[in-house]
Design a protein around this motif. Structure first.
Motif, short mmCIF file in Angstrom:
data_model
loop_
_atom_site.label_atom_id
_atom_site.label_comp_id
_atom_site.label_asym_id
_atom_site.label_seq_id
_atom_site.Cartn_x
_atom_site.Cartn_y
_atom_site.Cartn_z
N UNK A 177 0.83 -1.21 0.00
CA UNK A 177 0.00 0.00 0.00
C UNK A 177 0.86 1.26 0.00
N UNK A 178 1.86 1.27 0.88
CA UNK A 178 2.68 2.47 1.02
C UNK A 178 3.67 2.61 -0.14
N UNK B 151 0.41 11.00 5.23
CA UNK B 151 1.33 10.15 5.97
C UNK B 151 0.58 9.30 6.99
N UNK B 152 -0.55 9.77 7.39
CA UNK B 152 -1.26 9.11 8.48
C UNK B 152 -2.14 7.99 7.96
N UNK B 153 -2.48 7.03 8.83
CA UNK B 153 -3.49 6.05 8.43
C UNK B 153 -4.83 6.75 8.24
N UNK B 154 -5.83 6.01 7.83
CA UNK B 154 -7.09 6.63 7.43
C UNK B 154 -7.58 7.61 8.49
N UNK B 155 -7.60 7.14 9.72
CA UNK B 155 -8.17 7.99 10.75
C UNK B 155 -7.87 7.34 12.09
N UNK B 156 -7.55 8.11 13.07
CA UNK B 156 -7.30 7.54 14.39
C UNK B 156 -8.21 8.21 15.38
N UNK B 157 -8.91 7.40 16.16
CA UNK B 157 -9.79 7.96 17.17
C UNK B 157 -9.09 7.87 18.51
N UNK B 158 -9.04 8.96 19.22
CA UNK B 158 -8.39 8.95 20.53
C UNK B 158 -9.44 8.82 21.60
N UNK C 193 2.83 1.77 -3.21
CA UNK C 193 1.97 2.34 -4.25
C UNK C 193 1.81 3.84 -4.00
#
Ligand SMILES: Cc1cc2nc3c(=O)[nH]c(=O)nc-3n(C[C@H](O)[C@H](O)[C@H](O)COP(=O)(O)OP(=O)(O)OC[C@H]3O[C@@H](n4cnc5c(N)ncnc54)[C@H](O)[C@@H]3O)c2cc1C
Ligand code: FES
Ligand code: FES
Lengths: 762, 174, 290
Positions: B147-148, B166-173, B150
């Motif tokens: 993936x990275x 650079x970040x993954x799709x979304x991060x929930x804290x 590509x």
């Protein structure tokens, strides 16, 4: 340390520490290193699965005087690789061989090109003995090939009262699930260079995960004191568990040749040899018999786990342990019994591979949950929701989940990001009418324990060090190795964060047993949580040393830190701190009963696979793959997502492509052209979503995540195939040829059996 | 025993812009000439059978597996290896995106992978996803799931790199 | 690396005439190497028995792709990349461009040649079925002269061909102006790229007034040589494509193929999938007139 305080460096996409060398070609892997006067070594291996060695002959046509030849007789110390079970796996087969491709004779020559011909010219005569190749043959115990009963290790885990639960069941659902061997297929083959000198002893450089495992083995094999063996990890081109135990064997081989040749010897396996001879993931058979109430709640689980360990114990006991503990999945059930065995067979020993037993049993439980859903008449997501573990619940080993846990929320999110409900409804409509390609969605929810199982971390007793020079530049001293996972970067981030510096101010020492302390092996998703935490502690200790000398105040800037280092080294010399593992106080483990806190923390995940099954070619393809995981604090989003994506791709291969074809205990498709892993044109679109619930054990709230992503893909994919094609497949790898057998020919009865009687699995 | 030793050939070629020569058996694999005779160890061997692409180099601008090219057939050619991608110590764009976007993990596939990317981008400066997947399909990576990689190829054509990517799709804290 | 390269002679005379002279002077002593994607794999695996090799790489006479009024001629040394990038092939013989595009991956396509694929004569090779349905002719050349024949006569048995030791394949000729309205090609490999065919089927055909007027079908990995499926074709020509007829064609195919079990697949799977591909092709035929 459960803090969500804002961080400067932890949580940012810091650049891969050793990345520059990797993109410029400057990184030096073992085969890139040439020592002066170095010879090349090769291994003569057994051609049969089991038998007594009668004679070894060195055939005509080769000038054997030019070669250095080593057999078991040349071993100065013990002829064994000590790991978990001692006196088991020999360095070189002596009187008998127990699997194909077992090392028997070693050769070295200055010209690499001459070795192959010489290896072929060594003839070994055997008296063959009967051999066993499968779990079934081994458990029959007619031919005993290991110990007294072929059982390398067994566990029994008991929670509640399984036997009296069946009578209350509305449904009893049984199933049997199988997984095949899987090759790690790191792209860099195994390799080692050994040097010997009477003054310094043995120096080993190589591609490896665990320098201190190699160190320990060599002390025994060469009968040397600890200071006479030095092991250095070279840049390592992928490992995935495949370079956990086998490098000890190659190091011993290269060392024996170097000792006898009186010069450095390099052994590099080629792909055919690496595939045929080195470890693979343990094949497994899991049997589930579960009692559920009318709403689908789990009342009892009777689980049987059987692994094929191969010819020697190597890491099988710990792989079986992890398989056993993960076999009940992330579900609450008051009555659980797990009986598990690792069986010896006459195939090359199976070993560590990302997940370490848990992909095998998670495949079983997650396929089984879908069968329970079917029996009860509820959806796959609902059966999971109704049974998810929650904070305060106890796992199969009676471990109380103390940390917050949000599997239901993760399920919601996974279904949302995958557009699960809408797609499933659409596919159901379209599959009924369109003939050629059937689509489906499948779910797997699972967990992965971070760190060594049970009391493992106590025994490891890991130690890390941190050094600062006069300019304030720091060097982390750990035996934890980088082989792509991002160890170096993560540890730099921890130190930089803790001391208010930047990643450029931190270096990671090359793992070298003469220089770095034993921070334990680089396995078991333990490096971030356990070693990262120790490195964090060492960083604080280093600041403490400076404060003790009144060189640093409580709050300090980077420049003040540098000045303090300069002052300290000028006055006192070397500045160095250490941190040793302290077992958490509230963690208990009973090794005899296999009860207690199996892992300091679990990572949790819900994965969704979207597949397409072509009814003309019987090929299943993963179109989209959605991952939601909770791994504590995400230290570096780029590296973390890269771990997840890489693990998913390996899981896709595990499910649909990667088949080891065995012939009399030997891998017969030992070439890349015939052992098929996914290419860039085969991997699905992979989406990665993290939830963060900082964990008290790891640095800045991190847990482990390296192995997690390999656990879920295979069952999610096969669940999706069941959704698409209406057929419940129970074993992997699932190749088009297997789908064809069920789809095109008369359907066989499904393995799913729903019965009313109250009998445990046989 | 080995047949009578054959005549060695002198191979002259331009490697990473520099005229080089090596006197080797004519059937010696270009891979081994580069690694052993010219010490260009950025070229890796993963399989020796044309399957993994870690030995990829550009030969007269064309992507080849150097494990399948006999030295004599490289005589008079121009060879580009990973060592020739950077100019005067400055990383080429493709190297930067591989580094920054997570296109390299263990790094063993990276030299070959970047050369496959380079070859693709020279022919097709704006490849779509399918073209990228096809262009990289001869280069196996076991670490990244591609993936990275590509992503790195996609971004090699557009500047500047957005940190959001650079970040993954979304991060929930929580 | 399981061979000792010092034991191999390898020369590059540089011109077609020089190579042919060498082959004629010592028939059978020298083995030609074009892109080396077969021979170098054998070398690495320690299976290359021929010790004297002569290079065809870079010989211009072998590599061109040219068109005359009736024929499109592809030099034996043309690579898959040459074939993929050729406009005339893309327009008139698109199946060939497609099979080239999924032979190995880019690096292999840049070196592997059409001539090497044909002479290597693997039953699983991807170009032969396409050449068969396009009714290609093949031209062989030696110092003594050239001969030309139907490509369908080239393969004699498992890895045996009519090629004589002093001969090279010079070119493949494809007849222009006979393109049929329905063209079909499908490869079923072990994965999407870099895969050897478990089975592949090529078909071309035309319908007239609801009946099959012409049909040509060829397959890979179903017999010991690349082969036309003439029994299956015979069942179809002159008939409407009813479901009974399609079933009859499936049966004929299953009768005339002899697939094997090997490390890549099973005979049963290969046969059954070939029949499915045939059916898919025939459904396209049936739909082509409406
Ligand atoms: C990784 C990989 C993937 C592959 N994938 C595929 C695939 O998907 N499908 C497929 O069909 N093949 C595939 N191949 C096989 C191979 O690429 C082809 O068969 C190729 O076309 C061979 O051509 P070459 O020029 O490289 O052959 P070479 O190795 O040079 O020669 C092969 C044989 O042909 C002879 N020969 C070559 N040219 C001539 C000539 N003009 N006259 C007489 N004899 C000649 C040689 O003597 C030798 O016996 C693959 C190979 C590799 C390494
Ligand atoms: S080493 Fe050349 S392709 Fe693998
Ligand atoms: S980065 Fe390890 S193989 Fe690609």
């Amino acid at each position: 340390m459960r803090d969500a305080t804002p961080t400067r460096i932890v949580g940012t996409p810091a650049l891969r520490k050793e990345g520059f060398g990797k993109v410029t070609g400057g990184a030096r892997y073992i085969d890139d290193i040439v020592l002066l006067g170095m010879w090349h070594g090769a291994t003569v291996r057994s051609s049969i699965a089991r038998g007594a060695i009668k004679d070894i002959r060195f055939g005509a046509g080769i000038n054997w005087d030019e070669f250095v030849i080593v057999t078991a007789k040349d071993i100065p110390g013990a002829n064994c690789i000590p790991l978990i079970v001692d006196n088991d796996q020999p360095v070189l087969a002596d009187a008998r061989v127990n699997h194909p491709e077992e090392p028997v004779v070693l050769l070295a020559h200055p010209d690499k090109a001459r070795l192959h011909e010489a290896v072929e010219a060594v003839e070994i005569d055997y008296d063959p003995l009967p051999a066993v190749f499968t779990i079934e043959e081994s458990e029959r115990q007619q031919t005993i090939v290991w110990g007294e009963d072929n059982v390398i290790k067994r566990f029994l885990v008991e929670k509640g009262d399984v036997d009296s639960a069946w009578q209350h069941a509305a449904h009893i659902v049984s199933g049997e699930y199988r997984t095949g061997a899987q090759e790690q297929l790191y792209i860099e083959n195994n390799g080692v260079i050994a040097e010997w000198s009477d003054a310094d002893g043995l120096i080993i450089r190589g591609s490896m995960q665990c320098p201190y495992y190699v160190h320990k083995a060599l002390l025994r094999v060469f009968d040397l004191p600890a200071e006479k063996v030095r092991v250095i990890q070279a840049e390592t081109g992928g490992a995935f568990g495949g370079k956990e135990d086998y490098p000890s064997l190659i190091a011993a081989h290269a060392g024996l040749l170097a000792l006898k040749a009186g010069r450095p010897v390099k052994i590099i396996y080629d792909r055919e040899e690496d595939l045929a001879a080195t470890t693979k993931r343990h094949p497994s058979r899991t049997r589930y018999r579960t009692a559920v109430d009318k709403d689908g709640h789990l009342l009892a689980m009777d689980i049987q786990v059987d692994l094929d360990g191969g010819a020697y114990a190597t890491v099988s006991p710990t792989v079986l342990s992890r398989a056993t503990i993960h076999s009940a999945g992330p579900y609450l059930c008051e009555n659980i019994r797990v009986r598990s065995h690792a069986w010896a067979t006459n195939v090359p020993p199976h070993g560590a591979f990302r997940g370490f037993g848990s992909p095998q049993t998670i495949f079983g439980i997650e396929r089984h949950m879908d069968q329970i859903a079917k029996a009860v008449g509820i959806s796959p997501e609902e059966v999971r929701r109704r049974n998810f573990l929650a904070q305060g619940n106890a796992t199969a080993t009676g471990q109380l989940i103390r940390d917050p846990i949000d599997l239901r929320g993760m399920m919601d999110r996974a279904l949302k990001v995958s557009d699960y409900h809408a797609k499933r409804a659409r596919f159901a409509r379209e599959n009924a009418t369109s003939s050629a390609i059937k689509h489906g969605m499948g779910i797997a929810s699972f967990m992965h324990g971070a760190g060594f199982t049970g009391s493992g971390e106590r025994y490891l007793n890991s130690l890390v060090g941190l050094e600062a020079d006069a300019s304030g530049h720091l060097t982390v001293l750990v035996s934890s190795t980088e082989f792509g996972q991002g160890t170096n970067t993560m540890l730099s981030q921890v130190v930089a964060e803790a001391l208010g510096l930047s990643c450029e101010d931190v270096s990671i020492a090359q793992p070298d047993t003469n220089r770095v302390p034993n921070s334990g092996p680089t396995v078991a998703s333990r490096t971030t949580m356990i070693v990262g935490r120790l490195v964090h502690d060492a960083a604080l200790a280093l600041a403490g040393i400076l404060r003790e000398k009144n060189l640093l105040s409580e709050e300090f800037s980077a420049d003040e830190f540098r000045a303090a280092c300069a002052a300290y080294t000028a006055q006192f010399g070397a500045l160095r701190s250490e941190a040793r593992y302290q077992p958490p106080k509230d963690i208990f483990w009973d090794d005899a009963k296999y009860q207690g806190d199996a892992y300091p923390a679990f990572a949790w995940a819900v994965y969704v696979a979207e597949v397409a099954v072509d009814t003309r070619t019987y090929a299943a393809e993963v179109v989209n793959f959605y991952t939601v995981q909770e791994v504590g604090r995400v230290m570096n989003p780029v590296l973390a997502a890269g771990q997840i994506e890489g693990g998913v791709a390996q899981g896709v291969g595990y499910a649909l492509y990667e088949k080891v074809v065995w012939k009399d205990g030997r891998m017969s498709n030992n070439q890349m052209t015939n052992y098929i892993i996914p290419t860039a044109a085969d991997v699905p679109n992979i989406e990665v979503y993290f939830e963060e619930m900082p964990c008290e054990h790891g640095p800045y709230g991190a847990k482990g995540l390296g192995e997690l992503p390999h656990d879920g893909p295979a069952p999610a994919i096969l669940n999706a195939i069941q959704d698409a094609a209406g057929i419940s497949f129970t074993s992997i790898p699932l190749l088009p040829e297997d789908i064809f057998l069920r789809m095109a020919e008369a359907p066989e009865p499904e393995c799913l059996e729903i019965v009313g009687s109250a009998k445990g699995p046989q | 025993m080995s047949a009578a030793k054959i005549q060695l050939s002198e191979i002259r070629f331009k490697v990473n812009g520099v005229e080089r020569s090596a006197t080797v058996p004519p059937m010696k694999r270009l891979l081994d000439v580069l690694r052993e005779d010219l010490a260009l160890t950025g070229v890796k061997e993963g399989c020796g059978e044309g399957e993994c692409g870690s030995c990829s180099v550009l030969l007269d601008g064309v992507l080849v597996n150097s494990c399948l090219v006999p030295a004599l057939q490289a005589s008079g050619c121009e060879v580009l290896t990973v060592e020739g991608l950077a100019t005067n110590g400055a990383l080429a764009h493709i190297q930067r995106t591989f580094l920054e976007l997570g296109g390299t993990q263990c790094g063993i596939c990276t030299p070959g992978m970047m050369l496959a990317a380079e070859s693709l981008l020279r022919k097709n400066p704006h490849p779509d996803l399918d073209a990228i997947r096809e262009g990289l399909a001869g280069n196996l990576c076991r670490c990244t799931g591609y993936m990275r990689i590509i992503d790195a190829v996609k971004h090699a054509i557009e500047e500047p790199i957005l940190t959001a990517d650079l970040a993954p799709e979304e991060t929930v804290h929580k | 690396m399981r061979s000792n390269v010092s034991e191999y002679e390898f020369i590059a005379p540089g011109s077609l005439d020089a190579v042919l002279a060498l082959l004629s002077a010592e028939p059978g002593a020298w083995t030609p190497m074009a892109g080396g994607t077969e021979l170098m794999v054998a070398l690495g695996a320690g299976r290359l028995e021929q010790r004297k090799l002569v290079s065809l790489w870079g010989i211009g006479e072998l590599r061109g792709i040219t068109a005359s009024a009736d024929w499109l001629t592809i030099g034996a040394g043309a690579t898959y990349t040459d074939i993929r990038e050729n406009a005339a092939i893309a327009k008139e013989f698109p199946l060939l461009a497609r099979s080239a595009s999924w032979t190995g991956a880019i690096a292999n396509q840049n070196r592997g040649t059409l001539g090497g694929n044909i002479v290597n004569a693997s039953p699983a090779a991807d170009s032969p079925p396409v050449l068969l349905v396009y009714e290609a002719e093949i031209e062989l050349v030696s110092a003594q002269g050239a001969r030309r024949m139907n490509y369908s006569e080239f393969h004699l048995g498992y890895k045996r061909t009519v090629l004589r030791p002093q001969e090279l394949v010079m070119a493949v000729h494809l007849p222009r102006g006979h393109r049929l309205p329905v063209e079909y090609l499908r490869k079923v490999g072990t994965r999407n790229a870099m895969a050897i065919s478990k089975v592949a089927l090529a078909g071309v055909g035309a319908m007239q007034s609801g009946k099959v007027q012409t049909v040509r079908i060829a397959a890979a990995s179903l017999r010991e040589t690349p082969a036309r499926l003439s029994m299956t074709e015979a069942v179809l020509v002159g008939h409407a494509l009813t479901s009974d007829r399609i079933q009859a064609a499936r049966k004929a195919l299953l009768q005339e193929v002899k697939p094997i079990d090997d490390v890549r697949s099973t005979a049963k799977y290969r046969a059954h999938v070939a029949a499915n591909l045939l059916e898919e092709f025939l459904n396209q035929m049936a739909a082509s007139e409406s």
